[in-house]
Write a protein that holds these residues in place. Structure first.
Motif, PDB file in Angstrom:
ATOM      1  N   ILE A  31       0.834  -1.205   0.000  1.00  0.00           N
ATOM      2  CA  ILE A  31       0.000   0.000   0.000  1.00  0.00           C
ATOM      3  C   ILE A  31       0.865   1.250   0.000  1.00  0.00           C
ATOM      4  N   ASN A  32       2.006   1.197   0.645  1.00  0.00           N
ATOM      5  CA  ASN A  32       2.906   2.348   0.675  1.00  0.00           C
ATOM      6  C   ASN A  32       3.359   2.732  -0.735  1.00  0.00           C
ATOM      7  N   LYS A  33       3.583   1.736  -1.580  1.00  0.00           N
ATOM      8  CA  LYS A  33       3.954   2.006  -2.973  1.00  0.00           C
ATOM      9  C   LYS A  33       2.831   2.741  -3.695  1.00  0.00           C
ATOM     10  N   VAL A  34       1.608   2.375  -3.384  1.00  0.00           N
ATOM     11  CA  VAL A  34       0.445   3.035  -3.992  1.00  0.00           C
ATOM     12  C   VAL A  34       0.342   4.479  -3.496  1.00  0.00           C
ATOM     13  N   ILE A  35       0.536   4.676  -2.195  1.00  0.00           N
ATOM     14  CA  ILE A  35       0.425   6.012  -1.606  1.00  0.00           C
ATOM     15  C   ILE A  35       1.398   6.986  -2.266  1.00  0.00           C
ATOM     16  N   PHE A  36       2.634   6.539  -2.460  1.00  0.00           N
ATOM     17  CA  PHE A  36       3.680   7.426  -2.976  1.00  0.00           C
ATOM     18  C   PHE A  36       3.999   7.175  -4.453  1.00  0.00           C
ATOM     19  N   GLU A  37       3.028   6.629  -5.150  1.00  0.00           N
ATOM     20  CA  GLU A  37       3.234   6.297  -6.566  1.00  0.00           C
ATOM     21  C   GLU A  37       3.519   7.523  -7.418  1.00  0.00           C
TER      22      GLU A  37
END
Length: 246
Positions: A31-37
């Motif tokens: 999810i962190n990758k999605v947040i800072f995509e």
């Protein structure tokens, strides 16, 4: 589980001490990758606000969950609940994997009154400003002294006599009355959630699999000496139930 403490003693306490990156569940990294995509903020407070804003936009909230952290995050994103304490807990884990020192606070009143309800909030440590900063993740607000630029710490909010105002970095304020009740009520007092080990609680909550009430899981962790505790730096917790027994 409750102890009296002081502002000075708690200065260096943080969630990261008992929770390093290696034990944060992989789902948080996904999810962190999605947040800072699409964006990579520079400062600690900017990162923290960005995480809080993403969570606010993607979690509608609802019932309390009492689940392992990754299971709670999945349920919250899927629209199946999440109260302020669920939000503060998952925010803690996102801060750890983004190298932000973080800690979690509860807010109650002394003497205790079940009608008050209570609240959960966070602080993050800004390396750039060299100070702790109160960030209410579920409401997406920061606090400031009037006409000043630096956001305030939790202790500044609760102990300073200077005029304070809050700033929403989300599009709306859900309840001005609630915010005033939590942060401007003279009976309100904060307590630190100290020595919370996410790996331990995840392990036993997953083992439980609804076999026993959640209370028994937490009590068992307390019995084996691996539970968190509450630290009250501003008021004597022993007066919590004074009115009930007097």
């Amino acid at each position: 589980m409750s102890k009296n403490s002081t502002i000075k003693r708690l200065e260096k306490e943080c969630y990261n001490t008992n929770n390093d990156k290696a034990v944060i569940p992989s789902y948080f990294y996904d999810i962190n990758k999605v947040i800072f995509e699409h964006e990579s903020p520079d400062t600690d407070i900017e990162k923290a606000m960005y995480i809080a804003l993403w969570l606010k936009k993607h979690i509608k909230g609802g019932k309390g969950l009492s689940l392992a952290s990754d299971e709670a995050l999945k349920e919250m994103i899927n629209g199946n609940g999440g109260v302020c304490s669920d939000m503060t807990q998952i925010f803690n884990n996102f801060c750890v994997i983004n190298d932000i020192r973080v800690r979690e606070w509860g807010i109650t009143i002394i003497p205790f009154n079940k009608k008050y309800g209570g609240h959960a909030t966070n602080e993050v440590f800004s390396k750039e400003l060299d100070k702790w900063i109160l960030i209410d993740v579920s409401k997406c607000i920061l606090f400031y002294y009037k006409n000043k630029e630096k956001p305030l710490s939790l202790f500044e909010v609760f102990t300073s006599s200077f005029s304070k105002e809050y700033y929403s970095f989300y599009k709306t304020i859900e309840s001005d009355t609630q915010i005033k009740n939590y942060y401007y009520n003279k009976k309100a007092t904060p307590f630190l959630i100290s020595k919370y080990n996410n790996f331990v609680y995840d392990k036993y909550l997953k083992k439980n699999n609804s076999k026993y009430p959640i209370f028994f899981v937490h009590f068992y962790i307390y019995l084996i000496g691996k539970s968190y505790n509450y630290k009250f730096p501003l008021r004597d917790y022993r007066k919590m139930f004074k009115s009930s027994f007097s």
